[in-house]
Write a protein that holds these residues in place. Structure first.
Motif, PDB file in Angstrom:
ATOM      1  N   GLY A 145       0.842  -1.163   0.011  1.00 39.15           N
ATOM      2  CA  GLY A 145       0.062   0.143  -0.217  1.00 39.15           C
ATOM      3  C   GLY A 145       0.942   1.126   0.058  1.00 39.15           C
ATOM      4  N   TRP A 146       0.462   2.181  -0.678  1.00 43.68           N
ATOM      5  CA  TRP A 146       0.961   3.499  -0.672  1.00 43.68           C
ATOM      6  C   TRP A 146      -0.174   4.722  -0.167  1.00 43.68           C
ATOM      7  N   ARG A 147       0.471   5.863   0.070  1.00 47.08           N
ATOM      8  CA  ARG A 147      -0.452   6.856   0.308  1.00 47.08           C
ATOM      9  C   ARG A 147       0.184   8.131  -0.602  1.00 47.08           C
ATOM     10  N   VAL A 148      -0.531   8.708  -1.492  1.00 48.03           N
ATOM     11  CA  VAL A 148      -0.132   9.832  -2.139  1.00 48.03           C
ATOM     12  C   VAL A 148      -0.410  11.218  -1.655  1.00 48.03           C
ATOM     13  N   THR A 149       0.359  11.987  -1.419  1.00 49.62           N
ATOM     14  CA  THR A 149      -0.033  13.217  -0.844  1.00 49.62           C
ATOM     15  C   THR A 149       0.650  14.317  -1.633  1.00 49.62           C
ATOM     16  N   ASP A 150       1.301  13.910  -2.784  1.00 49.43           N
ATOM     17  CA  ASP A 150       1.685  14.889  -3.629  1.00 49.43           C
ATOM     18  C   ASP A 150       1.296  14.630  -4.998  1.00 49.43           C
ATOM     19  N   ALA A 151       0.799  15.482  -5.925  1.00 52.81           N
ATOM     20  CA  ALA A 151       0.505  15.039  -7.366  1.00 52.81           C
ATOM     21  C   ALA A 151       1.254  14.280  -8.263  1.00 52.81           C
ATOM     22  N   GLY A 152       2.828  14.935  -8.029  1.00 49.86           N
ATOM     23  CA  GLY A 152       3.916  14.675  -8.789  1.00 49.86           C
ATOM     24  C   GLY A 152       4.376  13.343  -8.605  1.00 49.86           C
ATOM     25  N   ASP A 153       3.617  12.596  -7.467  1.00 57.25           N
ATOM     26  CA  ASP A 153       4.162  11.216  -7.277  1.00 57.25           C
ATOM     27  C   ASP A 153       3.148  10.129  -7.561  1.00 57.25           C
ATOM     28  N   VAL A 154       2.074  10.644  -8.405  1.00 56.94           N
ATOM     29  CA  VAL A 154       1.081   9.704  -8.607  1.00 56.94           C
ATOM     30  C   VAL A 154       1.320   8.674  -9.777  1.00 56.94           C
ATOM     31  N   ASP A 155       2.237   9.032 -10.906  1.00 58.87           N
ATOM     32  CA  ASP A 155       2.592   8.246 -11.801  1.00 58.87           C
ATOM     33  C   ASP A 155       3.380   7.081 -11.306  1.00 58.87           C
ATOM     34  N   ARG A 156       4.618   7.852 -10.621  1.00 63.37           N
ATOM     35  CA  ARG A 156       5.288   6.667 -10.107  1.00 63.37           C
ATOM     36  C   ARG A 156       4.718   5.726  -9.089  1.00 63.37           C
ATOM     37  N   ILE A 157       3.981   6.051  -8.158  1.00 64.99           N
ATOM     38  CA  ILE A 157       3.321   5.038  -7.299  1.00 64.99           C
ATOM     39  C   ILE A 157       2.170   4.068  -7.923  1.00 64.99           C
ATOM     40  N   LEU A 158       1.583   4.698  -9.114  1.00 62.00           N
ATOM     41  CA  LEU A 158       0.554   3.978  -9.725  1.00 62.00           C
ATOM     42  C   LEU A 158       1.553   2.717 -10.483  1.00 62.00           C
ATOM     43  N   ALA A 159       2.730   3.209 -11.010  1.00 56.02           N
ATOM     44  CA  ALA A 159       3.446   2.266 -11.841  1.00 56.02           C
ATOM     45  C   ALA A 159       3.674   1.231 -10.761  1.00 56.02           C
ATOM     46  N   GLU A 160       4.420   1.385  -9.631  1.00 57.75           N
ATOM     47  CA  GLU A 160       4.793   0.646  -8.608  1.00 57.75           C
ATOM     48  C   GLU A 160       3.636  -0.307  -8.287  1.00 57.75           C
ATOM     49  N   PRO A 199      -2.226  -7.844  -4.821  1.00 57.60           N
ATOM     50  CA  PRO A 199      -3.138  -6.962  -4.599  1.00 57.60           C
ATOM     51  C   PRO A 199      -2.425  -5.575  -4.094  1.00 57.60           C
ATOM     52  N   ALA A 200      -2.749  -4.535  -4.469  1.00 58.22           N
ATOM     53  CA  ALA A 200      -2.138  -3.332  -4.068  1.00 58.22           C
ATOM     54  C   ALA A 200      -3.298  -2.125  -4.074  1.00 58.22           C
ATOM     55  N   LEU A 201      -2.868  -1.358  -2.876  1.00 61.52           N
ATOM     56  CA  LEU A 201      -3.911  -0.256  -2.636  1.00 61.52           C
ATOM     57  C   LEU A 201      -3.157   0.854  -2.891  1.00 61.52           C
ATOM     58  N   VAL A 202      -3.750   1.866  -3.524  1.00 65.89           N
ATOM     59  CA  VAL A 202      -3.061   3.383  -3.738  1.00 65.89           C
ATOM     60  C   VAL A 202      -4.081   4.276  -3.071  1.00 65.89           C
ATOM     61  N   GLU A 203      -3.973   5.052  -1.928  1.00 64.63           N
ATOM     62  CA  GLU A 203      -4.518   5.883  -1.295  1.00 64.63           C
ATOM     63  C   GLU A 203      -4.251   7.260  -1.696  1.00 64.63           C
ATOM     64  N   ILE A 204      -5.058   8.147  -2.505  1.00 61.77           N
ATOM     65  CA  ILE A 204      -4.765   9.473  -2.705  1.00 61.77           C
ATOM     66  C   ILE A 204      -5.220  10.535  -2.081  1.00 61.77           C
ATOM     67  N   ALA A 205      -4.538  11.098  -1.258  1.00 59.77           N
ATOM     68  CA  ALA A 205      -5.192  12.289  -0.367  1.00 59.77           C
ATOM     69  C   ALA A 205      -5.905  13.368  -1.106  1.00 59.77           C
TER      70      ALA A 205
END
Length: 58
Positions: A17-32, A39-45
């Motif tokens: 799981g990841w928590r995204v707090t900076d829009a600039g990190d979205v692409d990298r974290i989604l790729a990971e 299964p993976a969870l991406v929480e976007i603040a």
């Protein structure tokens, strides 16, 4: 849902799981997340100014 740590819940269930707090990190974290082997969870603040997320009329 305020107060819930969804990343910790995911990890407690054996997921990554990841928590995204900076829009600039979205692409990298989604790729990971997409590259993970299970299964993976991406929480976007979202901004606190975004209200009524849970009070939307149905």
């Amino acid at each position: 849902m305020p107060g819930l740590d969804f990343v910790a819940l995911a990890k407690g269930m054996g997921c990554v799981g990841w928590r995204v707090t900076d829009a600039g990190d979205v692409d990298r974290i989604l790729a990971e997340a997409l590259a993970s082997s299970g299964p993976a969870l991406v929480e976007i603040a979202v901004d606190d100014a975004t209200t009524d997320l849970f009070n939307h009329p149905r």
